[in-house]
Design a protein around this motif. Structure first.
Motif, PDB file in Angstrom:
ATOM      1  N   ALA A  52       4.991  -1.186 -22.487  1.00  0.00           N
ATOM      2  CA  ALA A  52       3.902  -0.320 -22.021  1.00  0.00           C
ATOM      3  C   ALA A  52       3.023  -1.058 -21.011  1.00  0.00           C
ATOM      4  N   VAL A  53       2.720  -2.327 -21.291  1.00  0.00           N
ATOM      5  CA  VAL A  53       1.923  -3.129 -20.354  1.00  0.00           C
ATOM      6  C   VAL A  53       2.645  -3.216 -19.010  1.00  0.00           C
ATOM      7  N   ARG A  54       3.902  -3.539 -19.066  1.00  0.00           N
ATOM      8  CA  ARG A  54       4.699  -3.676 -17.837  1.00  0.00           C
ATOM      9  C   ARG A  54       4.773  -2.350 -17.075  1.00  0.00           C
ATOM     10  N   ASN A  55       5.041  -1.273 -17.777  1.00  0.00           N
ATOM     11  CA  ASN A  55       5.172   0.038 -17.123  1.00  0.00           C
ATOM     12  C   ASN A  55       3.855   0.515 -16.513  1.00  0.00           C
ATOM     13  N   LEU A  56       2.765   0.283 -17.205  1.00  0.00           N
ATOM     14  CA  LEU A  56       1.462   0.669 -16.654  1.00  0.00           C
ATOM     15  C   LEU A  56       1.119  -0.154 -15.420  1.00  0.00           C
ATOM     16  N   ALA A  57       1.432  -1.444 -15.442  1.00  0.00           N
ATOM     17  CA  ALA A  57       1.168  -2.288 -14.275  1.00  0.00           C
ATOM     18  C   ALA A  57       1.960  -1.801 -13.063  1.00  0.00           C
ATOM     19  N   VAL A  58       3.217  -1.451 -13.281  1.00  0.00           N
ATOM     20  CA  VAL A  58       4.035  -0.916 -12.182  1.00  0.00           C
ATOM     21  C   VAL A  58       3.474   0.421 -11.711  1.00  0.00           C
ATOM     22  N   ALA A  59       3.084   1.276 -12.638  1.00  0.00           N
ATOM     23  CA  ALA A  59       2.553   2.591 -12.270  1.00  0.00           C
ATOM     24  C   ALA A  59       1.299   2.457 -11.405  1.00  0.00           C
ATOM     25  N   ILE A  60       0.468   1.465 -11.697  1.00  0.00           N
ATOM     26  CA  ILE A  60      -0.738   1.254 -10.893  1.00  0.00           C
ATOM     27  C   ILE A  60      -0.364   0.943  -9.451  1.00  0.00           C
ATOM     28  N   THR A  61       0.670   0.144  -9.257  1.00  0.00           N
ATOM     29  CA  THR A  61       1.063  -0.217  -7.884  1.00  0.00           C
ATOM     30  C   THR A  61       1.720   0.935  -7.148  1.00  0.00           C
ATOM     31  N   GLU A  62       2.155   1.942  -7.870  1.00  0.00           N
ATOM     32  CA  GLU A  62       2.837   3.082  -7.257  1.00  0.00           C
ATOM     33  C   GLU A  62       1.913   4.278  -7.054  1.00  0.00           C
ATOM     34  N   THR A  63       0.671   4.158  -7.477  1.00  0.00           N
ATOM     35  CA  THR A  63      -0.267   5.276  -7.424  1.00  0.00           C
ATOM     36  C   THR A  63      -1.208   5.141  -6.227  1.00  0.00           C
ATOM     37  N   ALA A  64      -1.385   6.235  -5.516  1.00  0.00           N
ATOM     38  CA  ALA A  64      -2.268   6.229  -4.342  1.00  0.00           C
ATOM     39  C   ALA A  64      -3.635   6.820  -4.639  1.00  0.00           C
ATOM     40  N   THR A  65      -3.737   7.602  -5.685  1.00  0.00           N
ATOM     41  CA  THR A  65      -4.989   8.294  -6.001  1.00  0.00           C
ATOM     42  C   THR A  65      -5.934   7.369  -6.766  1.00  0.00           C
ATOM     43  N   PRO A  66      -7.129   7.134  -6.259  1.00  0.00           N
ATOM     44  CA  PRO A  66      -8.080   6.241  -6.946  1.00  0.00           C
ATOM     45  C   PRO A  66      -8.407   6.659  -8.377  1.00  0.00           C
ATOM     46  N   ALA A  67      -8.551   7.942  -8.607  1.00  0.00           N
ATOM     47  CA  ALA A  67      -8.873   8.413  -9.967  1.00  0.00           C
ATOM     48  C   ALA A  67      -7.738   8.095 -10.935  1.00  0.00           C
ATOM     49  N   VAL A  68      -6.509   8.272 -10.496  1.00  0.00           N
ATOM     50  CA  VAL A  68      -5.355   7.971 -11.355  1.00  0.00           C
ATOM     51  C   VAL A  68      -5.273   6.466 -11.598  1.00  0.00           C
ATOM     52  N   LYS A  69      -5.536   5.680 -10.551  1.00  0.00           N
ATOM     53  CA  LYS A  69      -5.521   4.221 -10.720  1.00  0.00           C
ATOM     54  C   LYS A  69      -6.553   3.776 -11.762  1.00  0.00           C
ATOM     55  N   ARG A  70      -7.736   4.367 -11.739  1.00  0.00           N
ATOM     56  CA  ARG A  70      -8.765   4.022 -12.733  1.00  0.00           C
ATOM     57  C   ARG A  70      -8.280   4.322 -14.153  1.00  0.00           C
ATOM     58  N   ILE A  71      -7.680   5.488 -14.308  1.00  0.00           N
ATOM     59  CA  ILE A  71      -7.163   5.877 -15.630  1.00  0.00           C
ATOM     60  C   ILE A  71      -6.075   4.907 -16.081  1.00  0.00           C
ATOM     61  N   LEU A  72      -5.175   4.591 -15.169  1.00  0.00           N
ATOM     62  CA  LEU A  72      -4.081   3.676 -15.519  1.00  0.00           C
ATOM     63  C   LEU A  72      -4.601   2.273 -15.839  1.00  0.00           C
ATOM     64  N   ARG A  73      -5.609   1.810 -15.118  1.00  0.00           N
ATOM     65  CA  ARG A  73      -6.207   0.498 -15.419  1.00  0.00           C
ATOM     66  C   ARG A  73      -6.823   0.490 -16.810  1.00  0.00           C
ATOM     67  N   ARG A  74      -7.511   1.578 -17.141  1.00  0.00           N
ATOM     68  CA  ARG A  74      -8.102   1.684 -18.483  1.00  0.00           C
ATOM     69  C   ARG A  74      -7.000   1.655 -19.545  1.00  0.00           C
TER      70      ARG A  74
END
Length: 108
Positions: free
Chosen positions: A39-61
């Motif tokens: 899950a940690v690995r997948n979320l980290a990858v998802a953050i790098t693939e996301t362009a929307t700031p709001a989604v990035k904030r959610i994924l970081r949380r």
């Protein structure tokens, strides 16, 4: 009146039940640890693939939550001597011991 043989059989069954219970707990905890690490690995990858700031904030949380969860599981396993993260030799001995228990359970 119980005979000595039936008492020995009952004691052996109790030992076997304890071994199976210990392996079950360790298998569940190990599966949780591996899943939380993914899950940690997948979320980290998802953050790098996301362009929307709001989604990035959610994924970081969620990444922070996943890291905390992984740490809690690892600490639980270390405390209960299921995981020896800081001593490879000790971990190998532990793994061999658990494999022997599993083989003995399978034989019985």
């Amino acid at each position: 009146m119980a005979t000595k043989r039936s008492e020995e059989t009952t004691e052996q069954q109790m030992d076997l039940d304890l071994d199976v219970s210990m392996i079950d707990d360790m298998a569940i905890a190990t599966d949780l640890l591996i899943t939380s690490k993914a899950a940690v690995r997948n979320l980290a990858v998802a953050i790098t693939e996301t362009a929307t700031p709001a989604v990035k904030r959610i994924l970081r949380r969620e990444l922070d939550n996943a890291i905390d969860t992984h740490d809690k599981i690892a600490q639980y396993m270390i405390k209960n001597e299921m995981y020896h993260a800081y001593d490879l030799q000790e971990q190998m001995e532990h793994d061999i011991e658990k494999a022997d228990i599993a083989l003995n359970v399978a034989k019985k």
